[in-house]
Scaffold this motif. Structure first.
Motif, mmCIF file in Angstrom:
data_model
loop_
_atom_site.group_PDB
_atom_site.id
_atom_site.type_symbol
_atom_site.label_atom_id
_atom_site.label_comp_id
_atom_site.label_asym_id
_atom_site.label_seq_id
_atom_site.Cartn_x
_atom_site.Cartn_y
_atom_site.Cartn_z
ATOM 1 N N UNK A 1 4.917 47.400 40.244
ATOM 2 C CA UNK A 1 4.597 47.912 38.692
ATOM 3 C C UNK A 1 3.145 47.666 38.253
ATOM 4 N N UNK A 2 2.838 46.472 38.608
ATOM 5 C CA UNK A 2 1.213 46.188 38.121
ATOM 6 C C UNK A 2 0.164 47.408 38.665
ATOM 7 N N UNK A 3 0.249 47.630 39.990
ATOM 8 C CA UNK A 3 -0.526 48.636 40.699
ATOM 9 C C UNK A 3 -0.356 49.963 39.969
ATOM 10 N N UNK A 4 0.874 50.301 39.481
ATOM 11 C CA UNK A 4 1.100 51.637 38.877
ATOM 12 C C UNK A 4 0.350 51.611 37.512
ATOM 13 N N UNK B 1 13.333 52.972 43.214
ATOM 14 C CA UNK B 1 14.169 52.841 44.204
ATOM 15 C C UNK B 1 15.217 51.784 43.700
ATOM 16 N N UNK B 2 15.003 51.205 42.458
ATOM 17 C CA UNK B 2 16.070 50.260 41.970
ATOM 18 C C UNK B 2 16.793 50.605 40.711
ATOM 19 N N UNK B 3 16.301 51.460 40.297
ATOM 20 C CA UNK B 3 16.818 52.038 38.957
ATOM 21 C C UNK B 3 16.386 51.260 37.636
ATOM 22 N N UNK B 4 15.283 50.348 38.070
ATOM 23 C CA UNK B 4 14.732 49.944 36.882
ATOM 24 C C UNK B 4 12.949 50.106 36.786
ATOM 25 N N UNK B 5 12.704 51.227 36.773
ATOM 26 C CA UNK B 5 11.457 51.540 36.853
ATOM 27 C C UNK B 5 10.642 51.292 38.049
ATOM 28 N N UNK B 6 9.284 51.258 38.085
ATOM 29 C CA UNK B 6 8.522 51.398 39.334
ATOM 30 C C UNK B 6 9.058 50.280 40.254
ATOM 31 N N UNK B 7 9.294 50.459 41.466
ATOM 32 C CA UNK B 7 9.959 49.454 42.380
ATOM 33 C C UNK B 7 9.485 49.697 43.941
ATOM 34 N N UNK B 8 8.562 50.710 44.133
ATOM 35 C CA UNK B 8 8.153 50.889 45.362
ATOM 36 C C UNK B 8 6.781 52.014 45.468
ATOM 37 N N UNK C 1 11.953 62.500 46.521
ATOM 38 C CA UNK C 1 12.068 63.596 45.599
ATOM 39 C C UNK C 1 12.684 62.971 44.356
ATOM 40 N N UNK C 2 13.843 62.445 44.609
ATOM 41 C CA UNK C 2 14.608 61.860 43.370
ATOM 42 C C UNK C 2 14.308 60.746 42.883
ATOM 43 N N UNK C 3 13.391 60.037 43.534
ATOM 44 C CA UNK C 3 13.142 58.742 42.835
ATOM 45 C C UNK C 3 11.463 58.565 42.404
ATOM 46 N N UNK C 4 10.745 59.883 42.754
ATOM 47 C CA UNK C 4 9.378 59.842 42.553
ATOM 48 C C UNK C 4 9.194 59.657 41.038
#
Length: 163
Positions: free
Chosen positions: A73-76, A97-104, A134-137
Motif C-alpha cells: 500500500x505504501x509502494x502504491x 487480493x485481500x478485499x481491503x485495497x492494495x495488498x499485493x 485481471x479480477x484483482x488488478x
C-alpha cells in the motif's frame, strides 16, 4: 536443488517469452529478478532466503539504487500512475487480493508478465491476463525515471555487482 531447477526453468521461460531483442533481456533488472526466482515465500521476508511481495520489490529496487517501503500500500503511493497498455519493464503492478485495497505488488517484466512473491509458490512469473490477476488488478506505478530505466535495462553493463 529444487530452487535452482525452478529458477533455471523460469529463466528460460523469461528468455523465450520476452525475447533477446527486449530492452529487459540480459539487463541489471533482469539479472536481479532472475536470481530471486524460485525463492520461497516468507511473510516479512526481504532476501533470497524468502520474500513476501513487497519485500521482493524492495529487494529488486534496492539492487538498482531505489529505496522502497516494505508495504504494498505504501509502494502504491509512490511514483506516477501508468495505464496497463503503457507498462514497461520495471513498473510496479498492484492488486487487491485481500478485499481491503492494495495488498499485493509485483514487477512488470514485459510481454504481459510480472515477477512477484506468490504466497503459495514463492517468487514466480505470472501473466497479467490470468483471470485471478485481471479480477484483482488495481493499477501500476512507474518508480524509475527515464534515465534510471535506461541504466538498468541496458544489456551492455557489467553484472558483477548484482547478488
Amino acid at each position: 536443488m529444487k530452487k535452482q531447477l525452478t529458477a533455471a526453468a523460469v529463466s528460460l521461460a523469461i528468455l523465450f517469452s520476452i525475447g533477446t531483442g527486449s530492452a529487459f533481456a540480459d539487463s541489471k533488472l533482469d539479472t536481479t529478478i532472475e536470481k530471486a526466482l524460485g525463492s520461497d515465500y516468507v511473510s516479512g521476508g526481504t532476501t533470497t532466503s524468502g520474500f513476501d511481495c513487497s519485500g521482493f520489490t524492495m529487494y529488486v529496487f534496492s539492487k538498482i539504487g531505489i529505496k522502497l517501503p516494505h508495504q504494498s500500500g505504501s509502494q502504491y503511493k509512490m511514483g506516477t500512475a501508468v495505464e496497463k497498455k503503457e507498462l514497461i519493464a520495471g513498473d510496479l503492478v498492484f492488486f487487491n487480493t485481500s478485499g481491503k485495497g492494495v495488498s499485493h505488488v509485483g514487477v512488470y517484466v514485459g510481454d504481459g508478465k510480472f515477477a512477484h512473491a506468490s504466497s503459495s509458490k514463492g517468487v514466480i512469473i505470472s501473466k497479467l491476463s490470468d483471470k485471478y490477476y485481471v479480477e484483482r488488478y488495481v493499477g501500476a506505478k512507474r518508480i524509475m525515471s527515464t534515465d534510471k530505466f535506461e541504466e538498468v535495462t541496458s544489456d551492455t553493463q557489467d553484472h558483477d555487482d548484482v547478488e
